[in-house]
Design an enzyme around this catalytic site. Structure first.
Site, PDB file in Angstrom:
ATOM      1  N   ARG A  27       0.840  -1.203   0.000  1.00 43.03           N
ATOM      2  CA  ARG A  27       0.000   0.000   0.000  1.00 43.03           C
ATOM      3  C   ARG A  27       0.879   1.260   0.000  1.00 43.03           C
ATOM      4  NH1 ARG A  27      -2.835  -3.148   3.864  1.00 43.03           N
ATOM      5  NH2 ARG A  27      -2.025  -1.881   5.591  1.00 43.03           N
ATOM      6  N   LYS A  46     -12.599  15.303   4.794  1.00 42.09           N
ATOM      7  CA  LYS A  46     -13.738  14.801   4.028  1.00 42.09           C
ATOM      8  C   LYS A  46     -14.565  13.832   4.865  1.00 42.09           C
ATOM      9  CE  LYS A  46     -14.324  11.256   1.555  1.00 42.09           C
ATOM     10  NZ  LYS A  46     -14.297  10.114   0.617  1.00 42.09           N
ATOM     11  N   GLU A  51     -19.778  15.483   1.659  1.00 41.76           N
ATOM     12  CA  GLU A  51     -20.045  14.527   0.582  1.00 41.76           C
ATOM     13  C   GLU A  51     -21.308  13.697   0.832  1.00 41.76           C
ATOM     14  OE1 GLU A  51     -17.975  10.723  -1.755  1.00 41.76           O
ATOM     15  OE2 GLU A  51     -16.845  11.804  -0.224  1.00 41.76           O
ATOM     16  N   LYS A  67     -19.216  17.997  -2.200  1.00 44.94           N
ATOM     17  CA  LYS A  67     -18.806  16.888  -3.073  1.00 44.94           C
ATOM     18  C   LYS A  67     -20.027  16.000  -3.323  1.00 44.94           C
ATOM     19  CE  LYS A  67     -15.555  13.042  -3.613  1.00 44.94           C
ATOM     20  NZ  LYS A  67     -14.355  12.334  -3.114  1.00 44.94           N
TER      21      LYS A  67
END
Length: 343
Positions: A46, A136, A177, A219
Site C-alpha cells: 500500500r 472529508k 459529501e 462533493k
C-alpha cells in the site's frame, strides 16, 4: 488558520483547471482492489502504491489537493520523506478522510448513517498538526422502494453538518459529501428528485450548525440513472439535470463543487464533467461556483492495473495517472474530447 485563511484554502482547492485526487481508500478497500489485481495485500505494498501516486511528475499542474487516509498521511517515501511534504512541495494541499464508515441506521431497514463524530475533535487537531488543511466526510444514500426515508436523510445531513462545524473549529476546510449510490434501476429523474431532497436537508443542517459556506466544498453525486436502469441519460441530459439541481439547491456562497465519480469509468466521468463545464460556460453568471472533480478509481484504476505491484511498471503507471488527470483538467475547461483517449 483564521476563517479568512480557510476561505482562501477552499478557493485554492477549486481553482480553475485543477481538481482533487481522492486517495483515501480504507485499508480494507485498498486490499480488495489489490486482490483483484493479484497484488500482495500488505502495508508495504500500500505504501509503495501511494508513493507512486504522490511522486507522479507534474501532478500539481492538474491536482490542487489530495485526500489521504489515516495510514497514508503518516507514511513516507522509500527515502524517508513524509507524503505530506512530497505533496506540499508539489503545490498540492494535503487532506484527510475522517469518517469511520457507514453503519446500519437503527430502526431504518436498508439505510445507513456514517459514524465517527465521537472523538472527532482531537483527531482533527492531530491531523492539522501533521499537515492536513482540509477533511472529508462521506454520507451514503441508497435509492429503493421507499428509500431513502426522511429520517435517513436527516440523520446523515445532521452528521455532515456536525462534522463540518468541528472541521472549521479545528481550522480545516470541510468537504461535505452526500452520495447517492449508482446501484439500482432508478431513473435519472428519480435521482434528481432525491438529490434535491438531500441537498436541501444538508444545507438546512449546515445553517443550523453555523457552518461558514465560503469555507467549505460540496462533493455531490452527478444526477445519473441507476446502473441497471434500461435508459441511461445522455451527456447533455446528465449535465442539464445536475446543473439544474445544483442551481436550485446550493447557495451561491459555497466555495465550490467537486463531483465524485461514484463508480463511473474514467472516460465517462470525464465526459460528463466536460459536458457540465461546457454548459456552465454558456450559462455564465448563473453558475456562482466552480465545478471541479474529486475522483478516486476514475483516476487511479488504469495506473493500478498497469503497476500490478511491479516496480518495473512504475513509470508506465504514473504516465497513465498523468493522462487521466490531464483529461479531467481539460474537462474543467470544457476542452475534453474523446480523441484524447487515443494513444
Amino acid at each position: 488558520m483564521t476563517m479568512q485563511a480557510q476561505m482562501d484554502t477552499a478557493r485554492t482547492l477549486v481553482a480553475s483547471g485543477k481538481g482533487l485526487l481522492a486517495m483515501d481508500e480504507s485499508n480494507g478497500t485498498c486490499n480488495k482492489r489489490f486482490a483483484e489485481e493479484g497484488i500482495p495485500q500488505t502495508e508495504e505494498a500500500r505504501r509503495a502504491y501511494r508513493e507512486l501516486i504522490v511522486t507522479t511528475p507534474r501532478l500539481g499542474e492538474s491536482i490542487s489537493g489530495a485526500i489521504l487516509y489515516d495510514e497514508t498521511i503518516r507514511q513516507r517515501t522509500g527515502h524517508g520523506i513524509p507524503f505530506v511534504k512530497v505533496l506540499t512541495d508539489a503545490g498540492i494541499i494535503a487532506g484527510i478522510k475522517v469518517d469511520l464508515g457507514a453503519k446500519d441506521l437503527a430502526c431504518h431497514p436498508g439505510e445507513k448513517v456514517t459514524e465517527g463524530l465521537d472523538g472527532l475533535r482531537p483527531r482533527l487537531q492531530e491531523y492539522f498538526q501533521i499537515g492536513a488543511r482540509f477533511a472529508k466526510w462521506r454520507a451514503v444514500i441508497s435509492l429503493g422502494d421507499g428509500l431513502p426515508t426522511p429520517g435517513g436523510i436527516r440523520a446523515n445531513a445532521h452528521a455532515l453538518a456536525r462534522y463540518a462545524a468541528l472541521c472549521q473549529e479545528s481550522e480545516l476546510v470541510p468537504i461535505v459529501e452526500p452520495e447517492i449510490l449508482m446501484d439500482g434501476d432508478h431513473s435519472l429523474e428519480r435521482c434528481r428528485v432525491v438529490t434535491e431532497d438531500i441537498l436541501r436537508a444538508v444545507f438546512d443542517e449546515l445553517h443550523s450548525q453555523q457552518v461558514v459556506l465560503e469555507a467549505m466544498i460540496l462533493k455531490p453525486n452527478m444526477v445519473l440513472s441507476g446502473l441497471h436502469c434500461p435508459r441511461q441519460g445522455s451527456l447533455d441530459e446528465v449535465a442539464d439535470a445536475t446543473l439544474g439541481c445544483l442551481l436550485r439547491n446550493v447557495p451561491a456562497a459555497v466555495a465550490g463543487i467537486a463531483f465524485l465519480s461514484g463508480g463511473q469509468s474514467g472516460e465517462l466521468a470525464t465526459a460528463r464533467l466536460n459536458a457540465m463545464n461546457v454548459k456552465r460556460q454558456a450559462m455564465g453568471s448563473r453558475t456562482p461556483w466552480p465545478l471541479t472533480f474529486s475522483f478516486a478509481r476514475a483516476v487511479q484504476q488504469p495506473a493500478l492495473h498497469i503497476w500490478h505491484g511491479q516496480e518495473a511498471q512504475r513509470l508506465a503507471a504514473q504516465q497513465a495517472l498523468s493522462h487521466r488527470v490531464r483529461c479531467n483538467r481539460a474537462a474543467l475547461l470544457g476542452e475534453y474530447h474523446a480523441t484524447m483517449e487515443t494513444p
